[in-house]
Design an enzyme around this catalytic site. Structure first.
Site, PDB file in Angstrom:
ATOM      1  N   SER A  32       0.841  -1.191   0.000  1.00 31.14           N
ATOM      2  CA  SER A  32       0.000   0.000   0.000  1.00 31.14           C
ATOM      3  C   SER A  32       0.871   1.233   0.000  1.00 31.14           C
ATOM      4  O   SER A  32       2.047   1.194   0.391  1.00 31.14           O
ATOM      5  CB  SER A  32      -0.933   0.006   1.215  1.00 31.14           C
TER       6      SER A  32
ATOM      7  N   ASP B 266       4.507  12.283  -9.156  1.00 30.95           N
ATOM      8  CA  ASP B 266       5.142  11.378  -8.188  1.00 30.95           C
ATOM      9  C   ASP B 266       5.950  10.346  -8.969  1.00 30.95           C
ATOM     10  O   ASP B 266       5.552   9.199  -9.109  1.00 30.95           O
ATOM     11  CB  ASP B 266       4.083  10.713  -7.314  1.00 30.95           C
TER      12      ASP B 266
END
Length: 538
Positions: free
Chosen positions: A192, A324
């Site tokens: 995650s 990102d």
């Protein structure tokens, strides 16, 4: 000599580790929500004006109570509530912009491989009735609840309805739905990030997929709930990242973008209509492991990346940047690099009034780009390219490359590191390297006779008698790729341990042949299709 090699390898690994650590520690940040107080204040007055003008942004009929609340000065709690609603609205508007823009895949053929396509079609036929009924249920549910949903719920429900109506198939392949993941097997937690949790699962025991959903215990959810106190609204805010990612996967069809197989909305954790994206499954990108692979495979990753960046620079949505940009945002699928995380991608060029507004800051250096017509010219493309240089090219391109290709590879690394080239020229030069390599034009002194003589033995292999070399396709032996038998002979002559080699019937993605290099030929055994060459003199 052996100690020198070990020292050099250790020094290189140390420099890579320190460089990667510096890059990760000093990744330039980006803030999607600057000037928070001003925006909330502006949003409060816009909300007030919309109600006074009879506009129905809140979908439900708020009545006199809403007018009283909006005409009064906002309290701290109401400001926070409006702040959260504003963020949800902004993410919804961003998704809406991407959906309304027309796009078509500019490549050739269907990006879904034939076997996967057949599996998806078989699975999708079972979901077809459910999808139609599901869309009808969404529409009815939206209409029935039109006057009682909260602002965030109304936007979320509308977004869900729009996606269901507009995204039934991708390139003629029916998308998977909830019934596809109701009975998945072999579910494994993969990891995650700030927002999402990712699981691996098998659909109908035939198709391995990745399932992406909001991580209720993740950084985004925990911080949001702590600040705003609304689990439901915080979920809506976080889930729009997944919806945005699904939208971009559907809009941006390219071999180096992870494929969207489908999606599912279902109630979970007392939250209505939680969303799960069903995507192609890839292997995480481990940079330390990549340094131990062959140069040919590392070059393939860099070429895949530049082909992706070229597409993003000229995409149907405009120039798209990956805000990102880190190795963890990519995966490998059958050796091809694919971007898996698009929730922080943006097709908005940075606004400006002067070149001083167009400064790109990186740990090692800064770049100032021209300001043209109120936008920083080419910032999205150049940000992507420089990140490719500092995270990938520096470590993967030059090391252990064929000597004849190193000058061109060094030029590519230096030109991207200085942003002398754009992505178009970088792709041209990398495709040139591929042409030289695939056709054996990198081989030097190919007409000179070999020092050693080799005896050719057809349909024969050698069991055991391995030695290790670097980089090798096999850790327990020395397996390299070569363009021809002559190159294999040259490699064997350059290895002090080599006394024989076996030409396998396996090839790499460039068409080069895989070869086992051996310390001797005492254990010959029949092996159809393979050819062994044994050194007969020194």
């Amino acid at each position: 000599m052996k100690r020198r090699k070990i020292a050099v390898a250790a020094g290189f690994c140390l420099s890579f580790f320190l460089g990667t650590l510096m890059n990760l520690l000093f990744i330039p940040g980006f803030d999607h929500h600057q000037n928070h107080g001003d925006r909330v204040h502006r949003f409060y007055h816009e909300q007030r004006q919309r109600v006074l003008d009879g506009s129905k942004l809140h979908v439900r009929d708020s009545g006199a109570a809403a007018l009283v609340e909006l005409n009064s000065e906002p309290t701290t709690s109401s400001r926070r509530r409006l702040d959260l609603q504003l963020q949800i609205r902004e993410r919804y508007d961003e998704v809406l912009r991407y959906r309304q823009q027309q796009s078509s895949w500019l490549g050739t053929g269907n990006p879904v491989r034939p076997l996967e396509r057949r599996k998806l079609m078989d699975l999708a036929q079972r979901n077809n009735w459910e999808s139609n009924k599901g869309t009808e249920r969404i529409s009815n549910q939206y209409m029935d609840s039109h006057h009682r949903l909260s602002p965030s719920e109304s936007l979320y429900t509308k977004s869900r309805k729009d996606f269901a109506m507009n995204t039934r198939t991708i390139n003629g392949t029916q998308m998977l739905g909830c019934s596809s993941i109701d009975n998945v097997t072999d579910v494994q937690y993969l990891g995650s990030g700030y927002t999402k949790a990712v699981y691996k699962a098998a659909v109908n025991n035939t198709l391995s997929v990745a399932l992406k959903s909001v991580d209720f215990g993740g950084h985004d959810m925990e911080n949001c709930v702590k600040k705003y106190g609304s689990t439901a609204d915080c979920y809506r805010l976080a889930s729009f990242k997944i919806i945005k990612e699904m939208t971009l996967m559907e809009r941006l069809q390219h071999p180096n973008i992870l494929k969207l197989f489908g999606y599912c909305y279902q109630d979970s954790n007392d939250i209505r209509d939680t969303v799960t994206a069903i995507t192609e499954l890839g292997s995480p990108l481990e940079m330390i492991q990549l340094l131990q692979t062959s140069w040919e495979e590392r070059f393939r990753i860099c070429l895949s990346l530049v082909r992706l960046l070229h597409y993003l620079a000229h995409s149907p949505l405009g120039s798209v940047t990956l805000l990102d940009f880190r190795p963890r945002q990519f995966v490998l699928v059958h050796g091809e690099l694919k971007v898996t995380d698009l929730d922080d991608a943006s097709a908005e060029e940075t606004p400006c009034s002067a070149p001083a507004d167009c400064v790109m800051e990186f740990p090692a250096r800064n770049f100032t780009l021209p300001c043209s017509r109120g936008r920083c010219s080419g910032m999205n493309e150049k940000r992507n390219l420089y990140n490719a240089y500092r995270f990938f090219f520096t470590y993967l391109l030059p090391h252990s490359a064929p000597p004849a290709l190193r000058p061109l590879l060094d030029k590519i690394v230096n030109s991207t590191g200085e942003l002398v080239w754009g992505v178009d020229e970088t792709l041209v030069q990398l495709e040139k390297v591929l042409h030289l390599y695939k056709n054996g034009l990198y081989l030097q002194n190919s007409t000179q006779p070999h020092k050693a003589e080799f005896k050719r033995m057809a349909d024969v292999s050698i069991s055991g008698e391995n030695y290790r070399c670097w980089p090798s396709y096999q850790h327990e032996g020395c397996m390299l790729s070569v363009f021809s038998v002559r190159e294999a002979m040259s490699v064997c002559e350059s290895h002090a341990q080599c006394r024989a080699f076996v030409m396998t019937n396996q090839t790499t993605w460039t068409g080069h042949q895989l070869v086992f290099f051996k310390t001797g030929a005492a254990s010959l055994s029949p092996s159809p299709g393979k050819v062994t060459f044994v050194r007969v003199n020194s």
